[in-house]
Design an enzyme around this catalytic site. Structure first.
Site, mmCIF file in Angstrom:
data_model
loop_
_atom_site.group_PDB
_atom_site.id
_atom_site.type_symbol
_atom_site.label_atom_id
_atom_site.label_comp_id
_atom_site.label_asym_id
_atom_site.label_seq_id
_atom_site.Cartn_x
_atom_site.Cartn_y
_atom_site.Cartn_z
ATOM 1 N N TRP A 265 8.554 4.362 2.683
ATOM 2 C CA TRP A 265 7.577 3.520 3.356
ATOM 3 C C TRP A 265 6.967 2.620 2.286
ATOM 4 C CZ3 TRP A 265 6.732 2.584 8.342
ATOM 5 C CH2 TRP A 265 5.649 1.752 8.653
ATOM 6 N N PHE B 221 2.034 -0.997 0.554
ATOM 7 C CA PHE B 221 3.009 0.077 0.382
ATOM 8 C C PHE B 221 4.422 -0.452 0.102
ATOM 9 C CE2 PHE B 221 -0.158 2.679 2.573
ATOM 10 C CZ PHE B 221 0.074 3.964 2.095
ATOM 11 N N GLN C 130 2.943 -3.475 12.794
ATOM 12 C CA GLN C 130 2.601 -3.731 11.401
ATOM 13 C C GLN C 130 3.349 -4.918 10.793
ATOM 14 O OE1 GLN C 130 2.914 0.739 10.440
ATOM 15 N NE2 GLN C 130 1.460 -0.017 8.939
ATOM 16 N N ASN D 24 6.848 12.897 7.785
ATOM 17 C CA ASN D 24 6.177 11.884 6.969
ATOM 18 C C ASN D 24 5.347 12.624 5.928
ATOM 19 O OD1 ASN D 24 7.295 10.034 8.666
ATOM 20 N ND2 ASN D 24 5.373 9.276 9.522
ATOM 21 N N ARG E 67 14.740 2.377 9.517
ATOM 22 C CA ARG E 67 13.883 2.967 10.532
ATOM 23 C C ARG E 67 12.855 1.930 10.977
ATOM 24 N NH1 ARG E 67 8.760 6.372 10.169
ATOM 25 N NH2 ARG E 67 8.527 7.094 12.321
ATOM 26 N N GLU F 83 -1.806 -2.713 7.427
ATOM 27 C CA GLU F 83 -1.928 -1.267 7.269
ATOM 28 C C GLU F 83 -3.107 -0.720 8.081
ATOM 29 O OE1 GLU F 83 -0.597 2.205 6.594
ATOM 30 O OE2 GLU F 83 0.510 0.509 5.773
ATOM 31 N N TRP F 84 -3.000 -0.889 9.411
ATOM 32 C CA TRP F 84 -3.930 -0.325 10.386
ATOM 33 C C TRP F 84 -5.384 -0.639 10.036
ATOM 34 C CZ3 TRP F 84 -0.885 0.068 14.204
ATOM 35 C CH2 TRP F 84 0.423 0.536 14.036
#
Length: 510
Positions: A452, A468, A42, A330, A99, A459-460
């Site tokens: 996040w 985000f 990403q 998540n 992360r 974003e996929w």
């Protein structure tokens, strides 16, 4: 009369104060991890640079019609070249953990069938060393959706037990290279989500599904998601076993898995919907966690799926005993859940395998405030429900909120000015942290929280049409601009006692 007015004033003031809950960093343990999250595909870009191999997402995103805006992650945030700039953003925020995920195809372009790419190792070494120099702990996800295309072409990736060997090999390469400095590992990010999207609806690579779940050229939506999940669970167990036996004692780290954990609330206060909500969680969170903790899938999955649900051999059950050290959660949203065994349901939002229907609306009222992502609502109390449920079901195993964030819809004509005053995201973070703090006060062993995400990214399926980030990114210039939410989070982390939507004035660091 004066005394009555005075009493009314005091009562109204108490009501106001009780409804403007002020958060403070001191309400969380000093060792609590507060961070931000990203993932390799990403943000990194550099998709063919320094000997990196093609990933399944490299190939998929280049396939016409797959991504909403027709874009891909070839450049994304160009983090591969701008990681020091992005680490400086983290430093200004005041986070104590970061992360991120490793790109499997950057480190092992051909899986175990080729050499380790030392340039890929070098990149992550530089990232880890740079954040540690800033006092920021690395929290590393070994795999966040992207895998080498080589493994898909050779044997079908997650549909083959061969991938357990590949994932174990990849994990060990990471433990060897980075484990002396990494104290927090997770094997997978949201395997319960990616298996559904890849093998049930066919929306993610390799795009396999069957009717009525999706329109694909091949696949079996009632069988393949469970084969893929079985191989992921055993790949997790393989990696944990390797870590336990060869690295954990000398490296002193911990290892877990990250689950997508939507909260399912019964639509109606009737037995059928209460059972439907429980069944939805069995087919979602418990699908992956129960085998790790209890050695088998939830019984209701076995009852409904029958022979389509794989079984664990005695040897595999023994491997699962390695379990994990913590659960990553998540948590974004909550949904109402309706039974579809005794009630008729439309195909939209119907999970046919769990026999439930989900919706964000009840009696004409939405469950929460809509966000930029369809069917994702801001429902802060849901995070407390999820955490308390995990606490009870899994013996209060330590937990980390690995992702929590708010999406804004975007289009190419919008500028940074359209996004920086993100009061909705600021309030979202405040409210979710408030309910998370409530769960902790009730005894839940939660040890960290990651927003996040650090910066807007790819974003996929939505490409760059969803944002985000705590920081806005102009993808034409790669300029990063801090949003109100970044300033709020920074002030909170630096000890300001702030209510939601308050305390977002410009920090001196910005």
């Amino acid at each position: 009369m004066g005394s009555i007015h005075g009493l009314l004033f005091i009562l109204s003031l108490q009501f106001f104060v009780s409804n403007v809950y002020c958060l403070h960093r001191s309400q969380f343990n000093p060792s609590f991890l507060f961070g931000v999250g990203t993932s390799s595909y990403q943000i990194e870009g550099a998709y063919l640079e320094d000997n990196k191999g093609l990933s399944n997402w490299d190939v998929f995103a280049h396939t016409q019609g797959k991504i909403k805006d027709g874009c891909n992650g070839d450049i994304a945030d160009d983090h591969y070249h701008r990681y020091l700039e992005d680490i400086e953003l983290m430093t200004k925020l005041g986070v104590n953990s970061y992360r991120f995920s490793t790109s499997w195809s950057r480190i092992l372009p051909k899986g175990r069938f080729g050499d380790v790419n030392m340039r890929g190792i070098s990149f992550y070494n530089k990232v880890i060393d740079a954040i540690l120099a800033k006092g920021i702990e690395p929290f590393v996800t070994i795999n966040h959706f992207d895998i080498p295309q080589e493994l898909l072409d050779r044997y079908g990736a997650w549909l083959s037990a061969e991938i357990r060997k590949d994932f174990g090999y990849f994990a060990e390469v990471c433990f060897k290279a980075f484990g002396g400095r990494v104290k927090y590992w997770t094997t997978f990010n949201e395997p319960n989500l990616v298996t559904k999207f890849s093998y049930m609806s066919g929306k993610y690579p390799p795009g396999r599904c069957s009717s009525p779940f999706g329109n694909c050229t091949s696949g079996n939506s009632s069988l393949e998601p469970y084969i893929a999940a079985h191989n992921m669970i055993l790949s997790h167990a393989t990696a944990v076993d390797i870590y336990r036996k060869h690295y954990q004692e000398k490296q002193g780290g911990t290892i877990g898995i990250v689950i997508a954990a939507k909260w399912y609330e019964p639509l109606r206060n009737i037995t059928a919907d209460i059972l439907a909500a429980k069944r939805a969680m069995d087919f979602d969170h418990h699908w992956f966690l129960d085998p790790i903790f209890f050695g088998d899938y939830p019984s209701v999955m076995r009852q409904i799926l029958g022979p389509n649900l794989p079984t664990f051999t005695s040897e595999e059950k023994n491997l699962l005993k390695a379990k994990l050290d913590f659960i990553g959660i998540n948590q974004y949203t909550t949904t109402y859940t309706k039974d579809c065994i005794h009630s008729s349901c439309t195909i939209d939002n119907y999970d046919g395998n769990a026999l439930v229907f989900t919706t964000g609306e009840r009696n004409g009222n939405l469950i929460g405030t809509p966000t930029g992502l369809n069917n994702y609502y801001a429902v802060p109390w849901g995070i407390e429900k999820v955490v308390m449920h995990m606490k009870e079901r899994y013996n209060n195993t330590p937990m980390y909120i690995a992702e929590n964030g708010y999406s804004q819809a975007s289009n190419s004509s919008m500028t940074a000015a359209d996004f920086v005053n993100d009061i909705e995201r600021t309030n979202f973070i405040h409210d979710y942290l408030t309910y998370l703090n409530s769960a902790i006060r009730k005894g839940a062993d939660v040890r960290g929280y990651f927003v996040w995400t650090l910066i807007d990214n790819f974003e996929w399926l939505f490409g760059y049409t969803l944002r985000f980030g705590l920081h806005h990114v102009d993808f034409k210039t790669q300029e990063r601009t801090p949003r109100m939410s970044a300033k709020w989070y920074s002030n909170f982390l630096k000890g300001s006692k702030i209510a939601k939507g308050v305390g977002s004035e410009m920090s001196s660091e910005y």
